[in-house]
Write a protein that holds these residues in place. Sequence first.
Motif, PDB file in Angstrom:
ATOM      1  N   THR A   1       0.835  -1.207   0.000  1.00 19.51           N
ATOM      2  CA  THR A   1       0.000   0.000   0.000  1.00 19.51           C
ATOM      3  C   THR A   1       0.864   1.249   0.000  1.00 19.51           C
ATOM      4  N   LEU A   2       1.936   1.238   0.774  1.00 23.36           N
ATOM      5  CA  LEU A   2       2.820   2.401   0.846  1.00 23.36           C
ATOM      6  C   LEU A   2       3.486   2.674  -0.502  1.00 23.36           C
ATOM      7  N   ASP A   3       3.858   1.619  -1.231  1.00 22.57           N
ATOM      8  CA  ASP A   3       4.449   1.805  -2.562  1.00 22.57           C
ATOM      9  C   ASP A   3       3.462   2.524  -3.480  1.00 22.57           C
ATOM     10  N   TYR A   4       2.212   2.087  -3.442  1.00 23.72           N
ATOM     11  CA  TYR A   4       1.173   2.700  -4.285  1.00 23.72           C
ATOM     12  C   TYR A   4       0.958   4.161  -3.904  1.00 23.72           C
ATOM     13  N   VAL A   5       0.805   4.415  -2.602  1.00 23.10           N
ATOM     14  CA  VAL A   5       0.522   5.772  -2.127  1.00 23.10           C
ATOM     15  C   VAL A   5       1.671   6.711  -2.450  1.00 23.10           C
ATOM     16  N   GLU A   6       2.900   6.259  -2.253  1.00 28.26           N
ATOM     17  CA  GLU A   6       4.051   7.115  -2.520  1.00 28.26           C
ATOM     18  C   GLU A   6       4.100   7.525  -3.990  1.00 28.26           C
ATOM     19  N   THR A   7       3.910   6.579  -4.887  1.00 25.46           N
ATOM     20  CA  THR A   7       3.970   6.865  -6.320  1.00 25.46           C
ATOM     21  C   THR A   7       2.881   7.849  -6.728  1.00 25.46           C
ATOM     22  N   LYS A   8       1.654   7.568  -6.315  1.00 18.72           N
ATOM     23  CA  LYS A   8       0.517   8.405  -6.702  1.00 18.72           C
ATOM     24  C   LYS A   8       0.598   9.792  -6.070  1.00 18.72           C
ATOM     25  N   ALA A   9       0.932   9.855  -4.789  1.00 19.27           N
ATOM     26  CA  ALA A   9       0.972  11.145  -4.086  1.00 19.27           C
ATOM     27  C   ALA A   9       2.061  12.040  -4.667  1.00 19.27           C
ATOM     28  N   ARG A  10       3.215  11.472  -4.949  1.00 18.27           N
ATOM     29  CA  ARG A  10       4.305  12.283  -5.498  1.00 18.27           C
ATOM     30  C   ARG A  10       3.921  12.832  -6.882  1.00 18.27           C
ATOM     31  N   ARG A  11       3.279  12.016  -7.684  1.00 15.59           N
ATOM     32  CA  ARG A  11       2.905  12.453  -9.028  1.00 15.59           C
ATOM     33  C   ARG A  11       1.901  13.611  -8.962  1.00 15.59           C
ATOM     34  N   ILE A  12       0.879  13.471  -8.135  1.00 15.79           N
ATOM     35  CA  ILE A  12      -0.160  14.504  -8.059  1.00 15.79           C
ATOM     36  C   ILE A  12       0.367  15.771  -7.386  1.00 15.79           C
ATOM     37  N   LEU A  13       1.012  15.626  -6.245  1.00 15.09           N
ATOM     38  CA  LEU A  13       1.450  16.801  -5.492  1.00 15.09           C
ATOM     39  C   LEU A  13       2.550  17.562  -6.230  1.00 15.09           C
ATOM     40  N   ASP A  14       3.445  16.850  -6.903  1.00 17.57           N
ATOM     41  CA  ASP A  14       4.488  17.531  -7.676  1.00 17.57           C
ATOM     42  C   ASP A  14       3.867  18.426  -8.754  1.00 17.57           C
ATOM     43  N   LYS A  15       2.844  17.923  -9.406  1.00 17.60           N
ATOM     44  CA  LYS A  15       2.202  18.716 -10.459  1.00 17.60           C
ATOM     45  C   LYS A  15       1.452  19.904  -9.873  1.00 17.60           C
ATOM     46  N   MET A  16       0.697  19.671  -8.823  1.00 18.48           N
ATOM     47  CA  MET A  16      -0.140  20.737  -8.251  1.00 18.48           C
ATOM     48  C   MET A  16       0.704  21.855  -7.650  1.00 18.48           C
ATOM     49  N   LEU A  17       1.783  21.502  -6.969  1.00 22.29           N
ATOM     50  CA  LEU A  17       2.592  22.518  -6.304  1.00 22.29           C
ATOM     51  C   LEU A  17       3.455  23.323  -7.278  1.00 22.29           C
ATOM     52  N   LYS A  18       3.531  22.865  -8.525  1.00 18.34           N
ATOM     53  CA  LYS A  18       4.280  23.627  -9.539  1.00 18.34           C
ATOM     54  C   LYS A  18       3.374  24.511 -10.388  1.00 18.34           C
ATOM     55  N   LEU A  19       2.063  24.405 -10.189  1.00 21.59           N
ATOM     56  CA  LEU A  19       1.145  25.245 -10.954  1.00 21.59           C
ATOM     57  C   LEU A  19       1.341  26.706 -10.569  1.00 21.59           C
ATOM     58  N   LYS A  20       1.455  27.577 -11.559  1.00 16.82           N
ATOM     59  CA  LYS A  20       1.669  28.990 -11.260  1.00 16.82           C
ATOM     60  C   LYS A  20       0.488  29.582 -10.502  1.00 16.82           C
ATOM     61  N   GLU A  21      -0.709  29.036 -10.753  1.00 19.41           N
ATOM     62  CA  GLU A  21      -1.891  29.538 -10.044  1.00 19.41           C
ATOM     63  C   GLU A  21      -1.818  29.215  -8.554  1.00 19.41           C
ATOM     64  N   VAL A  22      -1.306  28.032  -8.210  1.00 22.35           N
ATOM     65  CA  VAL A  22      -1.141  27.655  -6.806  1.00 22.35           C
ATOM     66  C   VAL A  22      -0.035  28.490  -6.169  1.00 22.35           C
ATOM     67  N   ILE A  23       1.072  28.635  -6.865  1.00 23.66           N
ATOM     68  CA  ILE A  23       2.204  29.404  -6.328  1.00 23.66           C
ATOM     69  C   ILE A  23       1.802  30.851  -6.076  1.00 23.66           C
ATOM     70  N   SER A  24       1.069  31.469  -7.007  1.00 26.42           N
ATOM     71  CA  SER A  24       0.699  32.882  -6.849  1.00 26.42           C
ATOM     72  C   SER A  24      -0.267  33.098  -5.696  1.00 26.42           C
ATOM     73  N   ARG A  25      -1.011  32.051  -5.327  1.00 29.09           N
ATOM     74  CA  ARG A  25      -1.979  32.179  -4.234  1.00 29.09           C
ATOM     75  C   ARG A  25      -1.405  31.783  -2.879  1.00 29.09           C
ATOM     76  N   THR A  26      -0.165  31.288  -2.852  1.00 28.54           N
ATOM     77  CA  THR A  26       0.395  30.789  -1.589  1.00 28.54           C
ATOM     78  C   THR A  26       1.770  31.362  -1.255  1.00 28.54           C
ATOM     79  N   LYS A  27       2.550  31.737  -2.272  1.00 29.45           N
ATOM     80  CA  LYS A  27       3.904  32.254  -2.008  1.00 29.45           C
ATOM     81  C   LYS A  27       3.836  33.703  -1.567  1.00 29.45           C
TER      82      LYS A  27
END
Length: 545
Positions: free
Chosen positions: A331-357
């Motif tokens: 389960t941890l292998d699955y969660v790590e792969t999926k979470a890293r893929r989604i969070l890496d993309k979301m945290l690099k969105l300029k819209e997210v960065i402009s609303r949080t940085k």
Amino acid sequence: MLDLLSKYGKIEKVHENTYFVEVSADKVREISEILHWKLGGRFSVTVGSDERPINGYFRVYHVFLMDEQKLSIIVHVKINPAIPKLPSITPIIPGANWHEREVHDFFGIVFEDHPNLERLILPYDWPEKVYPLRKDVSIRELRNKLLKEENEGVEKREAEEKYVVPIGPYHPALHEPEYFELYVEGEKIVDAKYRGFHVHRGIEKVAEERLTINQIPFIAERICGICGYTHNVAYCQAVENAAGIDVPLRAKYIRSILLEIERVHSHLLWFGVLFHFLGFDTGFMMTWLIREKIMDLAEVLTGNRKNYGLNLIGGVRRDINFEKIEFSLKTLDYVETKARRILDKMLKLKEVISRTKNIGLLYRNEAKKLSVVGPVARASGIDTDVRKYHPYAAYSEVEFKVPVYDEGDVYSRALVRYDEIFESINMLRQLLKNIPKGNIMADEIKISEYKKGLGLTEAPRGENAHLVITGRDNKIYRWKPRAPSYNNIPSTLVMLKGENLADAPAIIASIDPCFSCTDHLVIVDIKGNIKRRIRLKELARRRHC
């Protein structure tokens, strides 16, 4: 350090790395300033106690955590019941504000020179000079007195032609009550006020008066609806430390495994809430979908997705077998792969960065003043983590890093939680692969009366602190649980000032507050003196409409 503290009063070692220092009232402010500011410690919690049945005095405990020295120092003062007064430490440690006001509410102890010693938790219509946590006030007496006053109030109103029925500060169908009042000029926040504690459950009184020592873990686990197990562990550790109970190492591993599972699912939940407030519901749905796998894992290991009911004083109820360990690792292998893929993309969105940085700034010195904890502290450059600097359970057996960022903004708080998710997954692998053989309950459990213990855990939102004094007949004499949001919520008032109104939802959510989803606030236009009530979800949309 101990030599220095001995100059102020008597030192008592109650368990490993935990010392009680009894000082006179005139020295409490001086020693608190030394511990918090000069020796690099952190104020954690203030606890009041009615010990008149034991020794004829009230007592106040100020808890300081010395991370660098890996020590817990509890400064305590006995107070004459005829003159229940003590110098306030709030003027030198602003983070003690709520703590001292709570002790004043519940015990009637006056903190001299406190800047704002008004009621904090008790409602405005609470009877004068009724202090609910004093030992000469019983639950039955409280109920009868409050019902009598309520009935008298109804009779008085019946004589009137009409009266106002208040609904609020929250809607009955919504999550949890809280009240933020934002003062604005145009779209700029110039000031903010917070009022909480609309529902006080009185668990300390219930636990001390009606529950046995091994019943309290069940109510402790219900302090928080998301990460209650960490409170369960903190309470159990406080009692075990007070009684000198040696918990088997295998049981400590099992506790640590569940604590890190709780951290991962809590942080994934937080990311979903953040993305939702920012208007990115795809990120919200994806992170919560991944979180379901962690919730399933908790159910496999304990039988419950939430409120595991696993702990007893001295160990745990159920063991973990080989099949469950294998399932957990997959389960941890699955969660790590999926979470890293989604969070890496979301945290690099300029819209997210402009609303949080550079939004919701809390600089290090202000964070130190307010005694914030957990990701809020670490995002403001304060290197603190109870698991690392006051290790408990099996945390001394694993290797991990404490993520620290200096920027003090919403984005940094997100990065801390991002790093912690994958550090937790790494720790879980170590714990699952290296869990030792052995018993899961201590062989001998003997709890003497009037012993003191401190239990600390690093919850997803920050450090929990539970202080206990054991009692007679398998009871607890005094139990004080302090959740991390209690220390973190006041910091939102600093973060909000000077920011745009539309950023308020993300700023408030960035501390991961324990009042569930903050649904409503009041906006005050200070030029027109106009009040408007608005949902945070609606306010968040204003920035990207």
